[in-house]
Design a protein around this motif. Structure first.
Motif, PDB file in Angstrom:
ATOM      1  N   ARG A  63      29.527  23.343  64.643  1.00 61.79           N
ATOM      2  CA  ARG A  63      28.408  23.629  65.534  1.00 61.79           C
ATOM      3  C   ARG A  63      28.445  25.075  66.029  1.00 61.79           C
ATOM      4  N   LEU A  64      27.259  25.615  66.235  1.00 53.76           N
ATOM      5  CA  LEU A  64      27.080  26.891  66.919  1.00 53.76           C
ATOM      6  C   LEU A  64      26.600  26.580  68.326  1.00 53.76           C
ATOM      7  N   LEU A  65      27.254  27.185  69.342  1.00 55.26           N
ATOM      8  CA  LEU A  65      26.966  26.851  70.729  1.00 55.26           C
ATOM      9  C   LEU A  65      26.802  28.101  71.575  1.00 55.26           C
ATOM     10  N   LYS A  66      26.254  27.903  72.764  1.00 53.57           N
ATOM     11  CA  LYS A  66      26.218  28.993  73.735  1.00 53.57           C
ATOM     12  C   LYS A  66      26.569  28.435  75.111  1.00 53.57           C
ATOM     13  N   TYR A  67      27.225  29.274  75.896  1.00 57.44           N
ATOM     14  CA  TYR A  67      27.659  28.894  77.243  1.00 57.44           C
ATOM     15  C   TYR A  67      27.097  29.900  78.233  1.00 57.44           C
ATOM     16  N   ASP A  68      26.431  29.377  79.260  1.00 54.95           N
ATOM     17  CA  ASP A  68      25.860  30.217  80.302  1.00 54.95           C
ATOM     18  C   ASP A  68      26.794  30.202  81.509  1.00 54.95           C
ATOM     19  N   PRO A  69      27.485  31.303  81.802  1.00 50.06           N
ATOM     20  CA  PRO A  69      28.440  31.305  82.916  1.00 50.06           C
ATOM     21  C   PRO A  69      27.764  31.182  84.281  1.00 50.06           C
ATOM     22  N   ARG A  70      26.470  31.441  84.357  1.00 53.30           N
ATOM     23  CA  ARG A  70      25.761  31.309  85.639  1.00 53.30           C
ATOM     24  C   ARG A  70      25.512  29.848  85.984  1.00 53.30           C
ATOM     25  N   THR A  71      25.108  29.065  84.990  1.00 53.75           N
ATOM     26  CA  THR A  71      24.837  27.644  85.223  1.00 53.75           C
ATOM     27  C   THR A  71      26.012  26.757  84.830  1.00 53.75           C
ATOM     28  N   LYS A  72      26.985  27.345  84.109  1.00 52.23           N
ATOM     29  CA  LYS A  72      28.132  26.613  83.596  1.00 52.23           C
ATOM     30  C   LYS A  72      27.716  25.483  82.636  1.00 52.23           C
ATOM     31  N   GLN A  73      26.631  25.717  81.932  1.00 53.39           N
ATOM     32  CA  GLN A  73      26.119  24.745  80.977  1.00 53.39           C
ATOM     33  C   GLN A  73      26.335  25.228  79.549  1.00 53.39           C
ATOM     34  N   VAL A  74      26.652  24.277  78.669  1.00 52.92           N
ATOM     35  CA  VAL A  74      26.815  24.591  77.253  1.00 52.92           C
ATOM     36  C   VAL A  74      25.678  23.933  76.484  1.00 52.92           C
ATOM     37  N   THR A  75      25.166  24.661  75.498  1.00 49.05           N
ATOM     38  CA  THR A  75      24.041  24.185  74.686  1.00 49.05           C
ATOM     39  C   THR A  75      24.419  24.244  73.215  1.00 49.05           C
ATOM     40  N   VAL A  76      24.104  23.197  72.476  1.00 49.39           N
ATOM     41  CA  VAL A  76      24.295  23.212  71.031  1.00 49.39           C
ATOM     42  C   VAL A  76      23.081  23.882  70.407  1.00 49.39           C
ATOM     43  N   MET A  77      23.299  25.006  69.775  1.00 46.39           N
ATOM     44  CA  MET A  77      22.208  25.743  69.144  1.00 46.39           C
ATOM     45  C   MET A  77      21.899  25.206  67.749  1.00 46.39           C
ATOM     46  N   TYR A  78      22.965  24.863  67.009  1.00 45.45           N
ATOM     47  CA  TYR A  78      22.772  24.362  65.651  1.00 45.45           C
ATOM     48  C   TYR A  78      23.981  23.524  65.272  1.00 45.45           C
ATOM     49  N   LYS A  79      23.740  22.435  64.546  1.00 45.42           N
ATOM     50  CA  LYS A  79      24.824  21.553  64.109  1.00 45.42           C
ATOM     51  C   LYS A  79      24.713  21.287  62.615  1.00 45.42           C
ATOM     52  N   GLY A  80      25.764  20.696  62.059  1.00 41.37           N
ATOM     53  CA  GLY A  80      25.758  20.396  60.629  1.00 41.37           C
ATOM     54  C   GLY A  80      26.166  21.560  59.761  1.00 41.37           C
ATOM     55  N   LEU A  81      26.937  22.497  60.329  1.00 44.52           N
ATOM     56  CA  LEU A  81      27.383  23.661  59.571  1.00 44.52           C
ATOM     57  C   LEU A  81      28.726  23.398  58.891  1.00 44.52           C
ATOM     58  N   ALA A  82      28.923  24.025  57.734  1.00 40.65           N
ATOM     59  CA  ALA A  82      30.147  23.851  56.955  1.00 40.65           C
ATOM     60  C   ALA A  82      31.170  24.902  57.373  1.00 40.65           C
ATOM     61  N   PHE A  83      31.923  24.569  58.403  1.00 42.44           N
ATOM     62  CA  PHE A  83      32.962  25.424  58.978  1.00 42.44           C
ATOM     63  C   PHE A  83      32.396  26.760  59.455  1.00 42.44           C
TER      64      PHE A  83
END
Length: 341
Positions: free
Chosen positions: A190-210
């Protein structure tokens, strides 16, 4: 007929020589002043970072520590650790991969040059951060959408927003079981992003081969991600997030890409960490051994680093360009290599 065959062979040789003249222009030669920063009782400086004061380099090593270079007189000094319950007697100097879940294994490193905090992608403990004075890193996030990270790998930071983009290479296999991931052609990354202001993590894209290395463009408009098992670099455009994250292929490679790092000019270095036997040319027996390639923002090759058939560089995970030098990381070796950019 004999004259025709001779002409064809002659032309082939001419084209081969011309090709190598062009390649020698593009390819970064291994200079005589290449040198190494040897580690003491440590190995595997997979990723490299410099802090907001331009001090360093900092490297994460196989026993779970992050080390800082203090100069020739002082050498390396422990800066931080990633495991919350680390036993120095067990972990210091460890290279046993089965100790990684206890000791930690820092992979991707990146300083936020505005806050001077160091962000760490630890293969076992997720996304972490530590202040400019170092110490024990604090865990920021270790799961997304209820699924724990199994192999947190690489990261980059948008210093304008503080957003952290990072990869979890698998939600099935840990790093110590990476062979099983390869054998099963695992596509749970998975490719993810983390917002340090809200402390929330979001999955941007899944199903990737390593998914592996991550690098933002200089204007933060797109993100490059190495998809290692498919031997390619993906380009995610970040300007239209409301309609989802759509990627295109940035480049297709003939070797497995590892980390991707951007330099100050906005160019990208891709470390190539496999196929160490070189690429064989059957016609002439010529071995090319690229261990790093620099691209511009359009995917055009600018330079290459030649590993000399594994004699000079036999394991490359990352190339960090800093102050006119290339710092070369390795997931296996007990040193950081340095050569002129």
């Amino acid at each position: 007929m004999k004259m025709y065959i001779f002409s064809v062979k002659f032309l082939a040789i001419v084209f081969f020589l011309l090709e190598n003249v062009i390649r020698s222009y593009q390819q970064l030669p291994i200079p005589a002043n290449y040198h190494q920063m040897d580690l003491h009782k440590a190995s595997g400086p997979e990723s490299i970072a410099f802090d907001c004061k331009n001090e360093g380099p900092y490297v994460g090593v196989s026993d779970g520590r992050i080390l800082k270079w203090q100069g020739l007189n002082l050498g390396w000094k422990e800066f931080a650790v990633t495991s919350p319950n680390r036993d120095k007697k067990v972990c210091d100097g460890a290279t046993n991969i089965d100790l990684e879940p206890t000791c930690g294994r820092p992979l991707g490193l990146k300083f936020n040059r505005k806050t001077c905090d160091l962000y760490i992608a630890d293969a076992y403990f997720g996304l972490l951060a530590v202040g400019p004075n170092g110490g024990k890193a604090r865990q920021l996030v270790a799961s997304a959408e209820g699924i724990p990270f199994k192999l947190t790998n690489a990261l980059d930071i948008d210093t304008d927003t503080g957003m952290i983009y990072f990869t979890d290479s698998s939600n099935t296999f840990q790093r110590r079981h990476i062979f099983l991931s390869v054998m099963s052609f695992d596509r749970t990354g998975r490719l993810l992003k983390y917002d340090p202001r809200t402390k929330q993590v979001t999955v941007m894209y899944k199903g990737l081969a390593f998914p592996n290395g991550v690098a933002l463009s200089k204007d933060n408009s797109f993100l490059l991600v190495a998809e290692s098992m498919k031997m390619r670099i993906l380009k995610f455009n970040l300007g239209n997030e409301g309609n989802g994250y759509v990627f295109e292929q940035f480049v297709q490679l003939s070797r497995t890409p590892d980390n991707v790092k951007r330099n100050e000019k906005g160019e990208f270095w891709v470390g190539l960490n496999s196929g160490r036997e070189g690429i064989q040319d059957d016609l002439f027996g010529f071995d090319m051994d690229p261990v790093g390639i620099k691209y511009d923002e359009d995917g055009k090759v600018l330079k290459q680093v030649d590993g000399n058939g594994g004699l000079t560089f036999s394991s490359v995970s990352e190339i960090e360009e800093f102050n006119g030098e290339l710092y070369i990381g390795s997931v296996l070796k007990p040193y950081v290599g340095i050569l002129s950019a």
